[in-house]
Motif scaffolding. Structure first.
Motif, PDB file in Angstrom:
ATOM      1  N   GLY A  83     -18.379  -2.827  37.494  1.00  0.00           N
ATOM      2  CA  GLY A  83     -19.199  -3.179  36.340  1.00  0.00           C
ATOM      3  C   GLY A  83     -19.827  -4.548  36.472  1.00  0.00           C
ATOM      4  N   VAL A  84     -19.027  -5.536  36.870  1.00  0.00           N
ATOM      5  CA  VAL A  84     -19.543  -6.889  37.049  1.00  0.00           C
ATOM      6  C   VAL A  84     -20.618  -6.892  38.148  1.00  0.00           C
ATOM      7  CG1 VAL A  84     -18.939  -9.227  37.815  1.00  0.00           C
ATOM      8  CG2 VAL A  84     -17.479  -8.020  36.173  1.00  0.00           C
ATOM      9  N   SER A 141     -34.900  -0.534  36.377  1.00  0.00           N
ATOM     10  CA  SER A 141     -33.687  -0.714  37.187  1.00  0.00           C
ATOM     11  C   SER A 141     -32.745  -1.719  36.545  1.00  0.00           C
ATOM     12  CB  SER A 141     -34.049  -1.179  38.592  1.00  0.00           C
ATOM     13  OG  SER A 141     -34.751  -0.182  39.281  1.00  0.00           O
ATOM     14  N   LYS A 142     -33.308  -2.793  35.993  1.00  0.00           N
ATOM     15  CA  LYS A 142     -32.471  -3.804  35.349  1.00  0.00           C
ATOM     16  C   LYS A 142     -31.680  -3.195  34.198  1.00  0.00           C
ATOM     17  CE  LYS A 142     -35.088  -7.938  36.296  1.00  0.00           C
ATOM     18  NZ  LYS A 142     -35.669  -9.161  35.811  1.00  0.00           N
ATOM     19  N   ILE A 143     -32.363  -2.496  33.334  1.00  0.00           N
ATOM     20  CA  ILE A 143     -31.714  -1.925  32.158  1.00  0.00           C
ATOM     21  C   ILE A 143     -30.646  -0.912  32.568  1.00  0.00           C
ATOM     22  CG2 ILE A 143     -32.096  -0.476  30.118  1.00  0.00           C
ATOM     23  CD1 ILE A 143     -34.853  -1.849  29.897  1.00  0.00           C
ATOM     24  N   LEU A 144     -30.973  -0.039  33.524  1.00  0.00           N
ATOM     25  CA  LEU A 144     -30.022   0.978  33.968  1.00  0.00           C
ATOM     26  C   LEU A 144     -28.785   0.352  34.603  1.00  0.00           C
ATOM     27  CD1 LEU A 144     -29.336   3.960  34.359  1.00  0.00           C
ATOM     28  CD2 LEU A 144     -30.557   3.858  36.547  1.00  0.00           C
ATOM     29  N   LEU A 202     -25.048   0.595  33.093  1.00  0.00           N
ATOM     30  CA  LEU A 202     -23.959   1.174  33.872  1.00  0.00           C
ATOM     31  C   LEU A 202     -22.825   0.170  34.071  1.00  0.00           C
ATOM     32  CD1 LEU A 202     -25.928   3.194  36.573  1.00  0.00           C
ATOM     33  CD2 LEU A 202     -24.587   4.110  34.673  1.00  0.00           C
ATOM     34  N   GLY A 203     -23.178  -1.087  34.271  1.00  0.00           N
ATOM     35  CA  GLY A 203     -22.169  -2.127  34.429  1.00  0.00           C
ATOM     36  C   GLY A 203     -21.340  -2.321  33.177  1.00  0.00           C
ATOM     37  N   VAL A 204     -21.991  -2.341  32.017  1.00  0.00           N
ATOM     38  CA  VAL A 204     -21.277  -2.496  30.756  1.00  0.00           C
ATOM     39  C   VAL A 204     -20.352  -1.300  30.525  1.00  0.00           C
ATOM     40  CG1 VAL A 204     -21.571  -2.548  28.241  1.00  0.00           C
ATOM     41  CG2 VAL A 204     -22.986  -4.018  29.699  1.00  0.00           C
TER      42      VAL A 204
END
Length: 187
Positions: free
Chosen positions: A60-61, A75-78, A82-84
């Motif tokens: 996630g990190v 890509s940033k939002i995805l 996914l990380g969160v």
């Protein structure tokens, strides 16, 4: 001058004269770990759950960091999303490692069930190796269905058995390799 004083490079196919002892020790350690996993599936499930949770948090990190460095907005939002999700899932698993390991057993059960159904469908479509595919499909459906409908203790025990078998067979392989290396060094 060669960096390996009494040996050849480990990449040359020749073996370091004292390396076999470490391989043997590691193999024995894995065999003992595999036996312990079978003897105490609860502890194995707990450790597996913790490792799984830590892995999710690290993923996630990493995904969030990758998201902030991505070039496109999509890509940033995805990646950040996914990380969160991975961090939240990892925190959930770390909060209750037993449930995390049992959930892993349940997820494997779903995968086996879906895989078995697809294998059986393939058999009826006239594919190759129909007998073997039907047998494997039925085995996957039975095992997967059992894992899905059984309780968390069965899932936990299944995960412990997978870890136990993996450690046990990997350890046996390494012990065998160590004696092969020792023999090669003596010749």
């Amino acid at each position: 001058m060669n960096n390996y004083s009494n040996s050849q490079s480990p990449f040359s196919g020749e073996h370091h004269p004292t390396g076999w002892g470490w391989v043997l020790a590691y193999g024995i350690f894995l065999i003992l770990g595999g036996i312990l996993a079978f003897i105490n599936p609860i502890a194995t499930g707990f450790v597996t759950g913790v490792v799984f949770g830590v892995g999710l948090v690290i993923y996630g990190v990493s995904a969030i960091i990758a998201g902030f460095s991505a070039l496109s907005t999509r890509s940033k939002i995805l990646e950040i999303l996914l990380g969160v999700i991975a961090i939240l899932a990892g925190a959930f698993v770390l909060f209750d490692p037993f449930q995390g390991a049992a959930s892993l057993g349940w997820a494997i059960g779903l995968w086996l069930l879906a895989s078995g159904i697809l294998q059986i469908i393939y058999v009826f479509q006239g594919g190759h190796d129909r007998g073997w595919r039907l047998l494997l499909g039925l085995i996957d459906v039975v095992l997967g269905g059992y894992l899905v409908i059984s309780g968390p203790l069965v899932g936990l025990t299944f995960v412990a058995a997978m870890v136990g078998f993996s450690f046990l067979f990997r350890g046996i392989f390494l012990v065998t390799l160590a004696f092969t290396l020792r023999k090669a060094v003596r010749t």
